[in-house]
Design a protein around this motif. Structure first.
Motif, PDB file in Angstrom:
ATOM      1  N   ASN A  73      33.099  54.409  45.668  1.00  0.00           N
ATOM      2  CA  ASN A  73      34.516  54.684  45.823  1.00  0.00           C
ATOM      3  C   ASN A  73      34.923  54.537  47.283  1.00  0.00           C
ATOM      4  N   ALA A  74      36.046  53.875  47.510  1.00  0.00           N
ATOM      5  CA  ALA A  74      36.491  53.599  48.875  1.00  0.00           C
ATOM      6  C   ALA A  74      36.790  54.863  49.655  1.00  0.00           C
ATOM      7  N   SER A 129      40.896  37.549  41.845  1.00  0.00           N
ATOM      8  CA  SER A 129      41.947  38.470  41.390  1.00  0.00           C
ATOM      9  C   SER A 129      41.331  39.674  40.688  1.00  0.00           C
ATOM     10  N   HIS A 130      40.281  39.422  39.917  1.00  0.00           N
ATOM     11  CA  HIS A 130      39.579  40.515  39.243  1.00  0.00           C
ATOM     12  C   HIS A 130      38.953  41.457  40.271  1.00  0.00           C
ATOM     13  N   ILE A 131      38.379  40.907  41.325  1.00  0.00           N
ATOM     14  CA  ILE A 131      37.773  41.726  42.377  1.00  0.00           C
ATOM     15  C   ILE A 131      38.819  42.605  43.043  1.00  0.00           C
ATOM     16  N   GLN A 132      39.974  42.054  43.341  1.00  0.00           N
ATOM     17  CA  GLN A 132      41.032  42.842  43.966  1.00  0.00           C
ATOM     18  C   GLN A 132      41.442  44.013  43.081  1.00  0.00           C
ATOM     19  N   GLU A 133      41.568  43.767  41.788  1.00  0.00           N
ATOM     20  CA  GLU A 133      41.943  44.842  40.876  1.00  0.00           C
ATOM     21  C   GLU A 133      40.834  45.885  40.775  1.00  0.00           C
ATOM     22  N   VAL A 134      39.584  45.428  40.755  1.00  0.00           N
ATOM     23  CA  VAL A 134      38.449  46.352  40.690  1.00  0.00           C
ATOM     24  C   VAL A 134      38.415  47.244  41.924  1.00  0.00           C
ATOM     25  N   LEU A 135      38.681  46.671  43.101  1.00  0.00           N
ATOM     26  CA  LEU A 135      38.687  47.472  44.328  1.00  0.00           C
ATOM     27  C   LEU A 135      39.779  48.531  44.291  1.00  0.00           C
ATOM     28  N   ARG A 136      40.914  48.191  43.755  1.00  0.00           N
ATOM     29  CA  ARG A 136      41.990  49.180  43.627  1.00  0.00           C
ATOM     30  C   ARG A 136      41.572  50.324  42.708  1.00  0.00           C
TER      31      ARG A 136
END
Length: 286
Positions: free
Chosen positions: A224-225, A259-266
């Motif tokens: 988690n960020a 795009s999937h990676i960006q959503e996963v990071l969010r």
């Protein structure tokens, strides 16, 4: 009992580096999933191979390879390799000690592993590969019209002529080579087949393409960020996902993967879009 606590771990690490030179490095070998696709791209193998209407993609997997490596037979294979390379037979003494001295603790009792290589031993992966090379040397694929045969340790990606019946005939032949080395198989579905974390897809014209593969049980959960981990660890989540996308995706799938990676990071705690900005930075990097 962890292998790190065993007295022969140091010897196993030394043998691990030494044993890499005993392998034949067959053209079908791959170092890991990313290098598998990258090497194929560099040599244009996947680009040159076409999947004909009468051909099928199939993957073969060796059941429990590490625990089914016959130690005595594998040692004999290594001994012959040492003899051919002119290396000292005294190395066999250390290797035999490392392979035949694996023990573990279970419910307060010590047990000796009498066969197979311990998965925690540093030298085990190299020896498992050597054993698979020995098995492959006995394989004759010509009767089954195999067009492509690529192996990573105990996983094989194969393109061959025929259908399920021919695949099962080949499986029966593979399982007859050695009683301790047994294969299973997975057939393509809708002209696609997962191999490691790569999804190989056959186009309508017979050419092959590939993208990242995730198992149906994959949860997209990462560090988690907002968690109290070192920033480098948090950054490695981003860089590893982005690098994998570039390594495993053909251009037609890259945008969707990023795009999937960006959503996963969010979904993994990004509130200030720091990690997403890193993805954008990586995209723009030369």
């Amino acid at each position: 009992m962890a292998m790190e606590s065993m007295e022969h771990t140091g010897g196993s690490r030394w043998l691990q580096d030494l044993a890499r030179g005993w392998r034949r490095h067959r053209p079908g070998d791959s170092a890991n999933a990313a290098q598998h696709v990258e090497r194929e791209r560099q040599r244009d193998i996947l680009k040159e191979v076409t999947l004909e209407p009468d051909e099928i993609m199939v993957s073969f997997d060796v059941e429990s390879l590490f625990t089914n490596v016959p130690v005595k037979e594998c040692l004999e294979v290594v001994r012959r390799k040492l003899s051919d390379s002119g290396m000292s037979e005294t190395i066999m003494v250390l290797l035999r000690n490392c392979l035949e001295g694996s023990y573990f603790l279970y419910r307060g009792k010590h047990y000796l592993q009498i066969d197979g290589v311990a998965m925690g031993s540093p030298v085990a992966p190299v020896l498992a590969n050597i054993w698979m090379e020995h098995i492959e040397a006995s394989v004759d694929l010509q009767p089954w019209a195999v067009k492509l045969w690529k192996r990573y340790v105990d996983d094989v990606f194969c393109i061959m002529k025929g259908g399920k019946q021919e695949v099962e005939q080949l499986l029966q032949y593979l399982n007859s080579i050695h009683p301790r080395t047994k294969f299973t198989y997975e057939l393509e579905s809708q002209r696609s087949l997962p191999f490691l974390d790569v999804k190989v897809i056959g186009r309508m014209d017979g050419t092959l393409t590939h993208t990242v593969y995730r198992k149906p049980t994959h949860t997209d959960r990462y560090l988690n960020a907002l968690s109290h981990h070192h920033p480098r660890h948090l950054q490695s989540v981003v860089s590893s996902l982005v690098n994998r996308a570039y390594d495993l995706c053909d251009p037609e799938y890259l945008k969707d993967e990023l795009s999937h990676i960006q959503e996963v990071l969010r979904r993994n705690g990004t509130t200030n879009l720091y990690e997403v900005d890193v993805v954008r930075f990586t995209l723009n990097a030369p």
